[in-house]
Design an enzyme around this catalytic site. Sequence first.
Site, short mmCIF file in Angstrom:
data_model
loop_
_atom_site.label_atom_id
_atom_site.label_comp_id
_atom_site.label_asym_id
_atom_site.label_seq_id
_atom_site.Cartn_x
_atom_site.Cartn_y
_atom_site.Cartn_z
N CYS A 167 -10.04 -0.99 -0.03
CA CYS A 167 -9.35 -0.82 -1.31
C CYS A 167 -9.02 -2.13 -2.00
O CYS A 167 -8.77 -2.16 -3.21
CB CYS A 167 -8.07 0.00 -1.11
SG CYS A 167 -8.35 1.69 -0.54
N HIS A 246 -5.98 -12.18 5.54
CA HIS A 246 -6.72 -11.27 6.43
C HIS A 246 -6.01 -11.21 7.78
O HIS A 246 -5.83 -12.23 8.44
CB HIS A 246 -8.16 -11.77 6.61
CG HIS A 246 -9.12 -10.68 6.96
ND1 HIS A 246 -8.98 -9.93 8.10
CD2 HIS A 246 -10.23 -10.22 6.34
CE1 HIS A 246 -9.97 -9.06 8.17
NE2 HIS A 246 -10.75 -9.20 7.10
N HIS A 337 5.59 -8.00 -14.71
CA HIS A 337 5.05 -6.67 -14.42
C HIS A 337 4.42 -6.66 -13.03
O HIS A 337 3.82 -7.66 -12.61
CB HIS A 337 4.01 -6.26 -15.46
CG HIS A 337 4.46 -6.41 -16.87
ND1 HIS A 337 5.27 -5.49 -17.50
CD2 HIS A 337 4.21 -7.40 -17.79
CE1 HIS A 337 5.51 -5.89 -18.74
NE2 HIS A 337 4.88 -7.04 -18.93
N HIS A 341 -1.34 -1.42 -6.03
CA HIS A 341 -2.44 -0.53 -5.68
C HIS A 341 -1.92 0.89 -5.45
O HIS A 341 -1.05 1.11 -4.60
CB HIS A 341 -3.14 -1.03 -4.41
CG HIS A 341 -4.09 -0.04 -3.81
ND1 HIS A 341 -5.15 0.49 -4.51
CD2 HIS A 341 -4.14 0.52 -2.57
CE1 HIS A 341 -5.80 1.34 -3.73
NE2 HIS A 341 -5.21 1.37 -2.56
N HIS A 370 -0.94 9.76 -9.81
CA HIS A 370 -0.83 11.15 -10.25
C HIS A 370 -2.02 11.57 -11.10
O HIS A 370 -2.59 12.65 -10.91
CB HIS A 370 0.46 11.34 -11.05
CG HIS A 370 0.73 12.74 -11.47
ND1 HIS A 370 0.32 13.24 -12.70
CD2 HIS A 370 1.36 13.78 -10.85
CE1 HIS A 370 0.68 14.50 -12.80
NE2 HIS A 370 1.32 14.86 -11.69
N ASN A 374 -6.08 8.00 -5.60
CA ASN A 374 -6.42 6.71 -5.00
C ASN A 374 -7.91 6.48 -5.24
O ASN A 374 -8.75 7.07 -4.58
CB ASN A 374 -6.10 6.72 -3.51
CG ASN A 374 -6.44 5.40 -2.83
OD1 ASN A 374 -7.09 4.53 -3.42
ND2 ASN A 374 -6.02 5.25 -1.58
#
Length: 469
Positions: A167, A246, A337, A341, A370, A374
């Site tokens: 992702c 990582h 802001h 994710h 919503h 995802n």
Amino acid sequence: METPTTLLLLFLPLLLTLTFLLKRKHSTTCYMLNYECYKPSDHLKLDTEASCRVVLRNTNLGWEQYKFLLKTIVSSGLGEETHSPANVVAGREADPSLPDSLQELDHIFFQTLDNLFAKSRVSPREIDILVVNVSLLSPAPSLSSRIINRYGMRSDVKAFNLSGMGCSASLVAVDLVRQLFKTYRNRLAVVVSTESLGPNWYRGVDKSMMLSNCLFRSGGCSMLLTNRPEFRHRAILKLNHLVRTHFGSNDEAYNCCIQVEDDQGYAGFRLTKKLTKAAAQVFVINLRVLLPKILPPWEIIRFIFVYLRWGKRKNKLMEALSGGAGGGLNLKSGVDHFCIHPGGRAVIDGVGKSLGLSEYDLEPARMALHRFGNTSAGGLWYVLGYMEAKKRLRKGDRIMMISFGAGFKCNNCLWEVLKDLGDANVWEDCIHRYPPASLANPFTEKYGWINDERLSFVRIEDCVFSSNA
């Protein structure tokens, strides 16, 4: 008296140094000219009725698995208008084909790129660098080659195809472009971020692998980046900082989000309970590097006093961030802001709690989850699109992007807004409905209710199990 030639020789090294530094500054600058999110067709919507049909098609599931699935859907944070791949809507998820998989990606690639080139007034043949990231499908020729062929790009285009990055791949791709900009001056780059869901729909009964079917939905984004200084007036964002972390050396983190086969041989994506712990750990490591780059010196000094005062406490950094350590780090001193994710309600809640964010700060991520679900690597850009559609983004604002991905990775960055933003985007036809009065999933009303851990169906004619099963 020194001659003009002598003076020239004396100042020549300084002149060359200044010229080098100015060129280096231009070449390492990364501007975003435009981005374009994918909007699937209405016939691909996965509303409650369609979701129930997909669930009931899996004959491997028993009552306990159905109950778990529907409870998860109810609490997922997803609404009625998310989308799934065409093969899932058509009932072919049990036997996906390569043409189905490529068609799914073609729709995302070509819709977003067509719109991006048209909006930016840039020809595909002007593109110097192309980076495509799709984690779960890597055909030959590559997906980047597929795009080059479609648009007739130049033979010297620098093409990269990233797979398996999860992702958080979108910011990995952006960082790759940023690094290439250090070598190649005056370039235009395109990044395409999406995921191949159709051939990866899980058909087994392992609960940790069933979660992905409840959360992941179709989506993606194409972005146009440049380091050409003359394009600055056309750019909408400037990348100020990007830090990649990582945590794959940790076995627990490595295995918490992984593509595997279950005991019955069904392939899928496993999300374990260790994921939230891994995310918190790698998030702390990332912020230790990123925050000193984006916060003003006075805030860093204040934080050091808080950090030292509570040095013996566990999770001291996260406690200080959220105010739990007494002082609280004011992220708003360096960030306006937060683009989080939209990986799931737990991810959004966890980041919000860790950073002490308000519901206003979390609203864009909650609404993107919503409305679109995802969408893996494309998710950040739906969140950004929400901010733009709500006209929150003004010149000089700073946007912190926060992403997590399999590996386990945490990649975060800071963008600077270069002009007031409010162009029409993927949210155009529905932004007036957001935020809705309630984010409750309609499964609760249409198919049952949850009471004391017991789910009972009220429309037995539509489902195969009743409350007496």
